[in-house]
Design a protein around this motif. Structure first.
Motif, short mmCIF file in Angstrom:
data_model
loop_
_atom_site.label_atom_id
_atom_site.label_comp_id
_atom_site.label_asym_id
_atom_site.label_seq_id
_atom_site.Cartn_x
_atom_site.Cartn_y
_atom_site.Cartn_z
N LEU A 94 -52.01 -42.89 80.53
CA LEU A 94 -51.83 -43.98 79.58
C LEU A 94 -52.64 -45.19 80.03
O LEU A 94 -52.67 -45.53 81.21
N SER A 95 -53.29 -45.84 79.06
CA SER A 95 -53.97 -47.11 79.30
C SER A 95 -53.53 -48.09 78.22
O SER A 95 -53.47 -47.74 77.04
N PHE A 96 -53.24 -49.33 78.63
CA PHE A 96 -52.71 -50.32 77.71
C PHE A 96 -53.71 -51.46 77.51
O PHE A 96 -54.32 -51.94 78.47
N ILE A 97 -53.86 -51.88 76.26
CA ILE A 97 -54.68 -53.04 75.92
C ILE A 97 -53.81 -54.02 75.15
O ILE A 97 -53.69 -53.93 73.92
N PRO A 98 -53.16 -54.95 75.85
CA PRO A 98 -52.28 -55.90 75.15
C PRO A 98 -53.08 -56.98 74.43
O PRO A 98 -54.15 -57.41 74.89
N GLU A 99 -52.54 -57.42 73.30
CA GLU A 99 -53.03 -58.59 72.60
C GLU A 99 -51.85 -59.54 72.43
O GLU A 99 -50.77 -59.31 72.97
N ALA A 100 -52.05 -60.63 71.70
CA ALA A 100 -51.01 -61.65 71.59
C ALA A 100 -49.72 -61.12 70.98
O ALA A 100 -48.62 -61.40 71.47
N HIS A 101 -49.82 -60.31 69.92
CA HIS A 101 -48.63 -59.87 69.18
C HIS A 101 -48.46 -58.35 69.14
O HIS A 101 -47.55 -57.86 68.49
N LYS A 102 -49.33 -57.62 69.83
CA LYS A 102 -49.22 -56.16 69.85
C LYS A 102 -49.91 -55.61 71.08
O LYS A 102 -50.74 -56.28 71.70
N THR A 103 -49.55 -54.39 71.43
CA THR A 103 -50.16 -53.70 72.57
C THR A 103 -50.66 -52.34 72.10
O THR A 103 -49.92 -51.55 71.53
N HIS A 104 -51.95 -52.09 72.35
CA HIS A 104 -52.55 -50.79 72.03
C HIS A 104 -52.38 -49.85 73.22
O HIS A 104 -52.45 -50.28 74.37
#
Length: 247
Positions: free
Chosen positions: A199-209
């Motif tokens: 798993l790899s996570f790419i968080p943003e302000a209001h969501k996480t990919h």
């Protein structure tokens, strides 16, 4: 003159120390610090200072894999001026931790994820005195819930590291030049035929990919992805979503 020569090689030169309000942070979180510059034995002109958010990444070349330091983000402060012997200058600093900062506080069997803040002075005709402050970086709620879902589905986190490069999917991509991989293995023979999941996570302000690499016994390797909205984080729903993606 002799003191100036010594200062030029770092002996008796000005020093810098970044004092963080807290070393326990989440990606994307605002943080505050006091940067303290303590003069050395001679007067020195400071052109500026640099704060670097650093991590250790795994890279590869024709000789194989190796580890190297990587700058996630850099901040520069100028107009500091001259520090005289015995003088102490304190500069308040505020910034936001990069949203793609790797997580360090995870219960992995083998954790190779490290993050630190490095502060260096830009001093004319002198070495660069620097200060390193290691950070404890925790997952946001979406990432934490996703990790809990993996446990409920019968997978154990065996390894975590940070890779050099970028992640890309149809609706998102990373920007920091590095990405973290969390490696999971099934606790027993998997109902999905899955041998390993990363798993790899790419968080943003209001969501996480989430980019998911599947190593399956019957279908081979493949990628799937999902996006977790921060105002709709639900463990049960996430378990269902992941289970559908794994089959």
């Amino acid at each position: 003159m002799f003191k100036k020569i010594l200062a030029s090689v770092g002996i008796g030169a000005a020093k810098v120390d970044t004092i963080l309000e807290t070393e326990h942070l989440q990606p994307g979180q605002l943080f505050n610090a006091q940067i303290v510059i303590t003069a050395g034995d001679v007067s020195q002109e400071i052109a500026g200072l640099d704060l670097l958010l650093m991590t250790r990444v795994k890279a590869s070349n024709e000789d194989g894999d190796y580890f190297t330091n990587h700058v996630i983000e850099q901040w520069r402060i100028t107009d500091i001026g001259t520090v005289e012997p015995g003088e102490v200058k304190t500069i308040p600093f505020q910034a936001r931790l990069h949203s793609e900062t790797p997580i360090t506080e995870i219960n992995a069997g083998y954790n190779q994820s490290y993050v630190w803040l490095e502060t260096g002075l830009d001093i004319d005709l002198a070495l660069d005195p620097s200060d390193k402050d290691h950070l404890h970086v925790y997952p946001n709620e979406a990432v934490k819930t996703c990790m809990q879902a993996m446990e409920k589905l019968g997978f154990s986190l065996t390894k975590a590291d940070v890779e050099k490069g970028h992640l890309r999917a149809s609706t998102f991509q990373s920007v920091s030049g590095c990405y973290q991989e969390l490696e999971y293995k099934p606790n027993s023979r998997s109902l999905f035929g899955v041998k390993e999941i990363e798993l790899s996570f790419i968080p943003e302000a209001h969501k996480t990919h989430v980019l998911i690499e599947l190593d399956r016994a019957f279908k081979g390797d493949g990628y799937v992805d999902l996006t977790i909205e921060h105002d709709h984080v639900n463990l049960s729903q996430l378990c269902d979503q992941l289970e559908r993606l794994f089959t």
